[in-house]
Write a protein that holds these residues in place. Structure first.
Motif, PDB file in Angstrom:
ATOM      1  N   ALA A 170      35.499  -4.731   7.306  1.00 48.96           N
ATOM      2  CA  ALA A 170      35.211  -5.800   8.265  1.00 48.96           C
ATOM      3  C   ALA A 170      36.163  -5.756   9.451  1.00 48.96           C
ATOM      4  N   SER A 171      37.414  -5.354   9.212  1.00 55.28           N
ATOM      5  CA  SER A 171      38.398  -5.299  10.294  1.00 55.28           C
ATOM      6  C   SER A 171      38.293  -4.016  11.108  1.00 55.28           C
ATOM      7  N   ALA A 172      37.978  -2.913  10.445  1.00 57.53           N
ATOM      8  CA  ALA A 172      38.003  -1.612  11.112  1.00 57.53           C
ATOM      9  C   ALA A 172      36.701  -1.276  11.826  1.00 57.53           C
ATOM     10  N   LEU A 181      32.533  -9.311   6.978  1.00 61.01           N
ATOM     11  CA  LEU A 181      33.509 -10.398   7.047  1.00 61.01           C
ATOM     12  C   LEU A 181      32.974 -11.664   6.381  1.00 61.01           C
ATOM     13  N   GLY A 209      37.288  -6.104   3.066  1.00 59.43           N
ATOM     14  CA  GLY A 209      38.000  -6.696   4.187  1.00 59.43           C
ATOM     15  C   GLY A 209      38.454  -5.654   5.196  1.00 59.43           C
ATOM     16  N   THR A 210      38.849  -4.488   4.701  1.00 59.87           N
ATOM     17  CA  THR A 210      39.252  -3.407   5.607  1.00 59.87           C
ATOM     18  C   THR A 210      38.087  -2.930   6.459  1.00 59.87           C
ATOM     19  N   TYR A 222      33.125 -11.130   2.689  1.00 58.33           N
ATOM     20  CA  TYR A 222      34.522 -11.137   2.260  1.00 58.33           C
ATOM     21  C   TYR A 222      35.035 -12.565   2.117  1.00 58.33           C
ATOM     22  N   ALA A 282      30.480  -5.112  10.839  1.00 54.89           N
ATOM     23  CA  ALA A 282      31.659  -5.952  10.628  1.00 54.89           C
ATOM     24  C   ALA A 282      31.307  -7.402  10.308  1.00 54.89           C
TER      25      ALA A 282
END
Length: 212
Positions: free
Chosen positions: A118-120, A176, A115-116, A179, A172
């Motif tokens: 996908a966000s970063a 995501l 998840g990190t 995730y 990403a």
């Protein structure tokens, strides 16, 4: 592909590393969250059938704990019943709840890292684009003082800088999606384990009451 990576510059290196880590995490989670390793569909029925005449031995409980995540949950309830012959409903449910928290924690292992990423990843791609644009306009500003900036070179430089944003989104979006997929699968397994515990509690209470 190699020429694109070279043209995008050093900011794309962290994105490449993130893509490798994300792929490894996706493969690991697919293998770890298979139904056979987490919650076999017939396991609860088999446990109830085997223990219908009485509580099993410690060796049988240990083998059950090694079967799957759900098997470990059921084994913890059986161990609580074996350790306390007159166990109460509240204590038995507390044992299952504690085992359930451990099971959820085990299923969620490495999921936060995915998840990190996908966000970063989009932010890292944007950072690479900003760095590239700064370098491009800095070079074009220096060229303007002499012979003038070449529009073709400027357009090429901008397209190269945007590779970072594009690659960040390429990393990403699948991260995501996977995730969310794994999160939904874990939620489904959690519900299945809660239902299994609800079936086992009255069954074990009947077994322990018959031993009094």
């Amino acid at each position: 592909m190699l020429s694109i990576l070279q043209a995008a510059g050093w900011p794309i290196i962290p994105l490449v590393l993130c893509s490798i880590v994300a792929l490894a995490l996706v493969i690991e989670r697919f293998l770890s969250l298979r139904e056979a390793r987490v919650a076999p569909s017939r396991l609860v029925d088999e446990v109830i059938s085997v223990t219908r005449s009485g509580l099993p031995s410690a060796d049988t409980v240990n083998k059950l704990a090694e079967n799957s995540v759900l098997g470990l949950l059921l084994a913890q309830g059986l161990r609580a019943a074996l350790a306390e012959p007159r166990i109460s409903d509240a204590n038995l449910r507390a044992a299952f709840e504690s085992a359930g928290r451990d099971a959820v924690h085990q299923m969620e292992r490495n999921l936060n890292a995915l998840g990190t990423i996908a966000s970063a990843a989009p932010l890292m791609g944007l950072l690479g684009t900003v760095i590239g644009m700064i370098e491009i306009f800095g070079a074009s500003g220096a060229a303007t003082g002499s012979a003038g900036a070449n529009p073709m070179e400027l357009a090429h430089g901008i397209s190269v800088a945007l590779y970072n944003t594009a690659f960040g989104l390429i990393v990403a979006i699948p991260s995501l999606m996977f995730y969310r997929h794994f999160r939904a699968r874990i939620d489904a397994y959690t519900v299945a384990m809660e239902q299994a515990a609800e079936r086992m509690v009255p069954h074990l209470l009947r077994l322990t009451s018959s031993r009094r």
